[in-house]
Design a protein around this motif. Structure first.
Motif, PDB file in Angstrom:
ATOM      1  N   ASP A   6     -12.363  -5.564 -15.982  1.00  0.00           N
ATOM      2  CA  ASP A   6     -11.506  -4.346 -15.592  1.00  0.00           C
ATOM      3  C   ASP A   6     -12.239  -3.363 -14.881  1.00  0.00           C
ATOM      4  O   ASP A   6     -13.112  -2.623 -15.562  1.00  0.00           O
ATOM      5  N   TYR A   7     -12.166  -3.379 -13.620  1.00  0.00           N
ATOM      6  CA  TYR A   7     -12.915  -2.203 -12.685  1.00  0.00           C
ATOM      7  C   TYR A   7     -12.079  -1.185 -12.384  1.00  0.00           C
ATOM      8  O   TYR A   7     -10.923  -1.334 -11.923  1.00  0.00           O
ATOM      9  N   ILE A   8     -12.559   0.003 -12.641  1.00  0.00           N
ATOM     10  CA  ILE A   8     -12.186   1.287 -12.363  1.00  0.00           C
ATOM     11  C   ILE A   8     -12.356   1.380 -10.817  1.00  0.00           C
ATOM     12  O   ILE A   8     -11.462   2.234 -10.026  1.00  0.00           O
ATOM     13  N   MET A   9     -13.388   0.960 -10.074  1.00  0.00           N
ATOM     14  CA  MET A   9     -13.576   1.081  -8.630  1.00  0.00           C
ATOM     15  C   MET A   9     -14.356  -0.067  -8.207  1.00  0.00           C
ATOM     16  O   MET A   9     -15.388  -0.445  -8.762  1.00  0.00           O
ATOM     17  N   GLU A  10     -14.022  -0.590  -7.002  1.00  0.00           N
ATOM     18  CA  GLU A  10     -14.624  -1.694  -6.249  1.00  0.00           C
ATOM     19  C   GLU A  10     -14.650  -1.382  -4.779  1.00  0.00           C
ATOM     20  O   GLU A  10     -13.757  -0.739  -4.237  1.00  0.00           O
ATOM     21  N   HIS A  30     -19.113  -2.955  -7.760  1.00  0.00           N
ATOM     22  CA  HIS A  30     -18.072  -3.197  -8.751  1.00  0.00           C
ATOM     23  C   HIS A  30     -18.325  -2.284 -10.334  1.00  0.00           C
ATOM     24  O   HIS A  30     -19.130  -2.823 -10.794  1.00  0.00           O
ATOM     25  N   PRO A  32     -17.324  -1.071 -13.620  1.00  0.00           N
ATOM     26  CA  PRO A  32     -16.546  -1.416 -14.633  1.00  0.00           C
ATOM     27  C   PRO A  32     -15.930  -0.019 -15.393  1.00  0.00           C
ATOM     28  O   PRO A  32     -16.584   0.850 -15.448  1.00  0.00           O
ATOM     29  N   ARG A  33     -14.732  -0.144 -15.749  1.00  0.00           N
ATOM     30  CA  ARG A  33     -14.003   0.967 -16.526  1.00  0.00           C
ATOM     31  C   ARG A  33     -14.938   1.779 -17.549  1.00  0.00           C
ATOM     32  O   ARG A  33     -15.614   0.688 -18.461  1.00  0.00           O
ATOM     33  N   GLY A  34     -15.132   2.779 -17.713  1.00  0.00           N
ATOM     34  CA  GLY A  34     -15.869   3.273 -18.890  1.00  0.00           C
ATOM     35  C   GLY A  34     -17.462   3.616 -18.299  1.00  0.00           C
ATOM     36  O   GLY A  34     -18.510   4.240 -19.114  1.00  0.00           O
ATOM     37  N   TYR A  67      -9.455   1.316  -6.325  1.00  0.00           N
ATOM     38  CA  TYR A  67      -9.317   2.001  -7.525  1.00  0.00           C
ATOM     39  C   TYR A  67      -8.109   1.370  -8.450  1.00  0.00           C
ATOM     40  O   TYR A  67      -7.096   1.442  -8.262  1.00  0.00           O
ATOM     41  N   SER A  68      -8.771   0.991  -9.433  1.00  0.00           N
ATOM     42  CA  SER A  68      -8.159   0.096 -10.519  1.00  0.00           C
ATOM     43  C   SER A  68      -7.049  -0.923  -9.812  1.00  0.00           C
ATOM     44  O   SER A  68      -6.140  -1.231 -10.246  1.00  0.00           O
ATOM     45  N   GLU A  77      -8.154  12.531  -9.099  1.00  0.00           N
ATOM     46  CA  GLU A  77      -8.597  11.722 -10.345  1.00  0.00           C
ATOM     47  C   GLU A  77     -10.047  11.480  -9.766  1.00  0.00           C
ATOM     48  O   GLU A  77     -10.919  10.639 -10.499  1.00  0.00           O
TER      49      GLU A  77
END
Length: 82
Positions: A6-10, A30, A32-34, A67-68, A77
């Motif tokens: 689960d990537y927040i941004m790529e 890539h 990852p979220r968090g 983004y997501s 955001e």
């Protein structure tokens, strides 16, 4: 079965040039979220340009920023601090 990250941004194939001078070339990130990331490099390496692209303050000549999983920049955001 392999779990999809689960990537927040790529960024995919991100490229930016000014007057023929390439300052960001084929950047694939890539995040990852968090996760918390930072960019380190010498003067003129393209760090500020990359952050401006990610924040939506500038547009790439090629490539995409997700983004997501979406190509749309979420309103209010994204924050950039130098």
């Amino acid at each position: 079965m392999e779990e999809k990250m689960d990537y927040i941004m790529e960024t995919v194939g991100l490229r930016k040039s000014y007057r023929g001078n390439v300052v960001v070339d084929n950047v694939n990130i890539h995040i990852p979220r968090g996760a918390v990331y930072g960019f380190v490099g010498p003067n003129g390496a393209g760090k500020s340009t990359l952050l401006n692209l990610i924040a939506g303050l500038d547009t790439p000549n090629a490539g995409h920023i997700y983004y997501s999983g979406s190509l749309n920049i979420p309103a209010r955001e994204i924050t950039m601090v130098f």
